[in-house]
Design a protein around this motif. Structure first.
Motif: not given
Lengths: 408, 408
Positions: A259-260, A273-274, B99-101, B138-141
């Motif tokens: 996640g972010w 993502y890193e 969480s949303t993720s 986060t959606d992309g990751y």
């Protein structure tokens, strides 16, 4: 006064942790005995005021500014560092957040990926996840999903047979430090060494040991660990769990939930993502601040409390409870499922009896709160920070009364 | 009084939702304007007292009994049913938690599995996940991780090009209802229909739409949806997210996070996993009760508030704010990234300007709280339950002042 009652008085008088009891909200004066802290820890006195400040001032007045000004953003790693000494970990290896189940998923998938990245082609052939066959169910369910999603087979094995089950195919091993049902403590150093000797990675579930006994994560070279914070750590109902990733493995830890919040630059809002360095790599989404900061306040009760002293009292408490049960309860009426040797005992006592459901119902009615686990187990958790010897004696006495009522 | 100030006064006087403002803790009397409710909603007045009761009485006094007596155990589905009408869902399709993720992970993996189980051999050939290329990161990751773990390829596509990108290989499509950066509202009914026409399953991220505008999940046949609760739903910092699984799909929903809370008989403590029926299948581990019950209290502000009225006021607010900006700010100094047509606008206005970071810093210093998104975006969120037209006018006026200071 009966002999056990006198002993209880002496033991309480000599208890170096007796003062900690004042840090908790308990039913003082009443006859109630709370022996379910292995399920939900009692409320620390400091928590309500702190939560009120978080809600009214940090959220209500500062609002969005609290992400920086009230330290919300860094809470997962800051609180992880508070838990670290309780489980024998140096700082920078634990993050708090998500449920235990979600952390088991991160850890088991992470362990499989570590095993596969460790030794090239040989690593890729590792396709088995070994799991404690007596595990708390969620670990088994999540390990099964982790196996399915990494192309592994799940192999449930009783903990005592784990060393023989390990081999070249083993990628990851998921074990419970203390069995939730029987209170049996497993040999973390020996099992960890066995997993490593097989070239695999171990994940320890510390739900029933952290805060009750020394764990020694760093000392014993544990790879990954997870645990909840609402039992012996008193974080509150469903308070966030934690993930430990050993420092040397963090660069290779490859989370299935990137996640972010685990991004190297979360506010860069980059499409690619890193992963962040260090323990932060174990974060996922936005942390649940109310639950998280309640936990932070709850951890204050550990200031100046060595976990070794907690362990010594825990063993003394469970020893004494068993003595009282032996003194009060007719032989054969209950059977103790918790091992007698100290090195195999966590901080709870589980008694098996025929009509356990009904017995526990009556005990709770009379203020002795333990819990019942299907089909025949009575669990009594001993949380050394707020349970005393008189509590143990009273609980055993009430157990004898209830057992006499419910039949021979 | 200037013309916009007069208009603001008239609009506020005619505002049918003006009374809702009293349900929130705001800086009344001051000149502060909170336009960051699209990031963290303001504190509802009812929340602090409810949280105090949860901490002091439910946890502190009842302790473990609260899992049943205080309704802790059923909170995820009960609160899901409170959110349901706000997103156009019948009861029994939403659970709150994680969480949303984490919910994006459940939903996207779940969608891929639905696609593959839908039409036998043809389903198995579906190996592509399409994701909004402009998505919140986060959606992309997480979609990338879901793709990796299900043997799919991730294909980022701008929302407008999604219909053309769909095909026989498409398994799942993850879209944002409202773009977090620009405030653009995407066409949920048309895009959902396009995904279905391709035989794929759609996941909608409602973080920036739920509580701001009608979503119509049931009406438009959405398959799965996720959203956070701390923006327009005012649940508090990091309050738990939710997962919607359409009723007809629940029996086939196959979660990658099958924790014990989603078991058909969680207290059976069975080694084998058997998923619960209904929305409960989306649960994972023990819910974080403090954050969850704060959210429950926060949802009281919606009693008797039709989301259509919220939408009407939201559009009036953003229209009026843009009028004021046009009246006060020299032409060309800022560029509006938010679409002008109502059917393409969420509940925020994003203005692009050269020195956005510095401009937002100064605005916040003067009590106008929006936020800055790298590299050049000023975001102003309009939360109709507690933002009024005078707020919009004041914010635009202060923006003009700050822009005059920071240069032409």
């Amino acid at each position: 006064m009966s002999e056990p009652k006198l002993r209880a008085k002496e033991l309480d008088a000599a208890d170096g942790l007796a003062a900690q009891r004042a840090e908790f909200v308990l039913d003082e004066g009443g006859e109630a005995v709370y022996l379910d802290g292995n399920s939900l820890g009692a409320l620390p006195v400091a928590v309500p005021g702190r939560v009120e400040d978080v809600v009214r001032r940090q959220w209500g007045e500062l609002r969005i500014r609290s992400w920086t000004e009230s330290g919300w953003w860094t809470a997962p790693e800051r609180i992880g560092d508070r838990i670290a000494p309780l489980v024998g970990a140096a700082a920078g290896q634990i993050v708090v957040g998500d449920s235990t189940s979600v952390n088991v998923f991160k850890a088991v998938v992470g362990a499989v990926r570590l095993a596969r990245s460790a030794d090239g082609a040989a690593g890729l052939a590792r396709d088995e996840i070994v799991v404690d066959a007596t595990t708390f169910p969620t670990d088994g369910y999540i390990a099964e999903s982790a196996a399915r999603m990494t192309g592994c087979t799940l192999r449930p094995v009783p903990p005592s047979e784990v060393p023989d089950a390990l081999g070249e195919r083993t990628a990851a091993v998921l074990l419970n430090h203390v069995d939730y049902r029987t209170g049996r403590l497993h040999d973390l150093p020996a099992l960890t060494a066995a997993v490593h000797a097989a070239g695999a990675y171990v994940v320890w579930d510390l739900c029933h040991s952290a805060g009750a006994l020394p764990v020694g994560l760093d000392e014993h070279g544990v790879d990954l660990a997870v645990g909840c914070t609402y039992k012996y750590l008193n974080g509150g109902p469903g308070s966030p769990a934690y993930l430990y990733v050993r420092a040397e493995l963090q660069d290779r830890f490859d989370s299935p939930l990137p996640g972010w919040n685990s991004h190297a630059e979360p506010f860069g809002m980059r499409p690619g993502y890193e992963p962040a360095p260090g323990a932060l790599r174990g974060r996922v989404g936005t942390p649940d601040i109310l639950s998280m900061l309640a936990l932070e306040a709850a951890l204050d009760v550990w200031d100046g409390v060595p976990v070794e002293a907690v362990r010594a009292k825990s063993l003394a408490l469970t020893d004494f409870f068993l003595e009282c049960v032996e003194a009060y309860v007719p032989e054969g009426r209950v059977e103790c499922l918790t091992p007698a040797p100290h090195e195999e005992r966590g901080s709870q006592v589980t008694l098996r009896c025929r009509d356990a459901g009904e017995v526990m119902r009556r005990l709770i009615e009379r203020g002795v709160v333990g819990d019942f686990r299907h089909p025949d187990a009575l669990r009594f958790g001993f949380t050394p920070l707020y349970v005393g010897f008189a509590d143990a004696e009273r609980a055993a006495g009430m157990l004898a009364v209830v057992l006499a009522e419910t039949g021979p």
